[in-house]
Design an enzyme around this catalytic site. Structure first.
Site, mmCIF file in Angstrom:
data_model
loop_
_atom_site.group_PDB
_atom_site.id
_atom_site.type_symbol
_atom_site.label_atom_id
_atom_site.label_comp_id
_atom_site.label_asym_id
_atom_site.label_seq_id
_atom_site.Cartn_x
_atom_site.Cartn_y
_atom_site.Cartn_z
ATOM 1 N N TYR A 1 3.868 14.548 1.033
ATOM 2 C CA TYR A 1 3.082 13.402 1.501
ATOM 3 C C TYR A 1 3.367 13.163 2.965
ATOM 4 O O TYR A 1 4.361 13.642 3.517
ATOM 5 C CB TYR A 1 3.372 12.149 0.670
ATOM 6 C CG TYR A 1 4.715 11.522 0.921
ATOM 7 C CD1 TYR A 1 5.820 11.894 0.178
ATOM 8 C CD2 TYR A 1 4.890 10.548 1.912
ATOM 9 C CE1 TYR A 1 7.064 11.320 0.396
ATOM 10 C CE2 TYR A 1 6.119 9.956 2.139
ATOM 11 C CZ TYR A 1 7.203 10.353 1.379
ATOM 12 O OH TYR A 1 8.429 9.782 1.606
ATOM 13 N N CYS A 2 2.478 12.387 3.619
ATOM 14 C CA CYS A 2 2.658 12.093 5.037
ATOM 15 C C CYS A 2 2.200 10.675 5.324
ATOM 16 O O CYS A 2 2.599 9.753 4.633
ATOM 17 C CB CYS A 2 1.929 13.123 5.895
ATOM 18 S SG CYS A 2 0.187 13.347 5.443
ATOM 19 N N ARG A 3 1.355 10.508 6.359
ATOM 20 C CA ARG A 3 1.046 9.140 6.803
ATOM 21 C C ARG A 3 -0.124 8.521 6.076
ATOM 22 O O ARG A 3 -0.298 7.310 6.111
ATOM 23 C CB ARG A 3 0.761 9.142 8.297
ATOM 24 C CG ARG A 3 1.992 9.455 9.122
ATOM 25 C CD ARG A 3 1.616 9.788 10.541
ATOM 26 N NE ARG A 3 2.791 10.127 11.323
ATOM 27 C CZ ARG A 3 2.766 10.889 12.413
ATOM 28 N NH1 ARG A 3 1.630 11.402 12.817
ATOM 29 N NH2 ARG A 3 3.873 11.154 13.059
ATOM 30 N N GLY B 1 -0.741 8.398 1.749
ATOM 31 C CA GLY B 1 0.562 8.389 2.400
ATOM 32 C C GLY B 1 1.457 7.219 2.070
ATOM 33 O O GLY B 1 1.183 6.444 1.156
ATOM 34 N N LEU B 2 2.504 7.099 2.856
ATOM 35 C CA LEU B 2 3.475 6.045 2.592
ATOM 36 C C LEU B 2 2.898 4.631 2.737
ATOM 37 O O LEU B 2 3.203 3.773 1.913
ATOM 38 C CB LEU B 2 4.707 6.180 3.488
ATOM 39 C CG LEU B 2 5.780 5.179 3.050
ATOM 40 C CD1 LEU B 2 6.500 5.690 1.820
ATOM 41 C CD2 LEU B 2 6.724 4.840 4.149
#
Lengths: 243, 243
Positions: A180-182, A209-210
């Site tokens: 996962y990323c942004r 994402g987060l």
DNA sequence: TCTGTTATCCATAGATCCATGGAATATGGA
DNA sequence: TCCATATTCCATGGATCTATGGATAACAGA
């Protein structure tokens, strides 16, 4: 023309909203705001991250501050900027959603990267929670370390995309990787998945994402928990699920 | 400086998002977008509503069209603009939420009007559904008639704020009035409630407006159902709840 | 085809925005 | 106190945005 105040000298509502609009009219400011929704950073770090001269970046940050979308904190002789509250992140998310929904150009960019990961289905948050509990998957946070430190999915391992190649061998081929990323507009996780799949590993992206994870009210851990990066000295090779 | 494309000639993501930002950087465009989230309108009607010259309004609408936030429909020799999908309304809502959360100036404006309605608690959607079912309340749509026609809460009566004074006597003093308008940033319903309470009637605002009602997935009726305005000829005096 | 209505297009002048380099300010350490 | 670092402030030239009136285009009706 001057719209600042209505006939009776009262500031106009739409004029006020346009103050916020002013922040997102410049692409670099959108990028800065997006970064600040992930983690606080110093002016210098921000300038470098978005490739701007220091004084230019500072000027943009002033605009953002006047609209009260960012706040600052001083530590020694450096100033850390951060998004001013959760509402800002929600607004940035809404902007991204609108962009994806209405601008074909954005869809094209995303599709191009998505294609390289062989259009693997994304993993939903519920599915991840389910499978991480039973230890079937490794959760990889491929954002820069500072963003991982500011907040990550509990149990996730930090392995910034730029260090992925160097640590491929540390990953257990028997486990599926969820990266996962942004968020939906960030290319880090899709890039990582494409690289992993090219090596024959099973890998998929999380659905977003987060920020969305946080907005969903799910738990977020801070600090360094599992840093894949730290294994440079060979002290940490166990990139499996946490015990 | 030119940010349109990255080094490889690919359009930049943030550049694309800034196209949307460009729409909301001008207060009149924000106002136009807000109006278009309520109902479609002709260029002339829009220009008049936001107090702009026709050619100026048209130019603003072109900017909004280029960002693909609005779409048009031609009917005879006039062009009707409308918001391009639900995502646009959600974005406008998010902008408003952010403004209320972060800009004290907006809070001040809202508080000033709210104070005149003697800070009555707002009615939640759930409460309204409950009490409207049992016929305890009259639901009043105080937006302009064209917005009511484009979509309103089923059973609500159209009574635009500008006609409220003339129809005060038609309201049953035994029933509580719940007024609603465009949303949290719209002053129509609070103004209406203030006027009603000044006459000794029981009146409160709905917690927010029609866009939020629609976004919550609740039913929306179109066309003219109960127009308080229409009672000018005395044919419709029954402003009670629908039977 | 001619006319009136509605909307878009266009040229322009004035205002605002932006990047930049260098000066000014604030802080920490010697 | 003096210097180094991090940031903000400032003046400036060039680009972009806005409002406006008039020209042009699309359309309806006679």
């Amino acid at each position: 023309m001057e719209y600042g105040t209505s006939a009776d000298g009262r500031p106009d509502l739409y004029e006020q909203l346009a103050r916020i609009g002013k922040v997102v009219v410049h692409p670099k400011r959108v990028e800065l705001l997006d970064l600040l929704c992930q983690a606080e950073r110093s002016v210098e770090a921000l300038a470098q991250a978005v490739d701007l001269k220091l004084s230019t970046a500072s000027a943009h940050l002033q605009v953002m501050r006047q609209a009260r979308l960012v706040e600052t904190r001083r530590e020694g002789n450096r100033v850390y900027y951060r998004a001013a509250g959760e509402e800002v992140c929600r607004f940035v998310s809404a902007l991204g959603d609108l962009g994806r929904a209405r601008l074909a150009e954005i869809d094209q960019i995303l599709r191009a990267v998505e294609a390289r990961s062989e259009s693997a289905e994304r993993v939903t948050r519920d599915e991840l929670l389910e499978r991480a509990r039973s230890g079937e998957v490794v959760v990889l946070d491929v954002r820069p370390l500072e963003e991982y430190t500011a907040g990550h999915i509990p149990g996730a391992i930090s392995l910034p995309l730029e260090h992925l190649e160097a640590h491929l061998d540390d990953l257990d081929p028997g486990l599926e990787v969820v990266a996962y990323c942004r968020g939906p507009l960030c290319l880090l996780a899709p890039e990582a998945v494409a690289a992993l799949r090219a090596r024959g590993l099973r890998a998929r992206c999380l659905e977003d994402g987060l920020p969305e994870w946080r907005q969903a009210g799910l738990p977020v851990a801070t600090g360094i928990e599992h840093a894949g990066e730290a294994s440079a000295d060979g002290s940490e090779k166990n990139l499996g699920p946490r015990t």
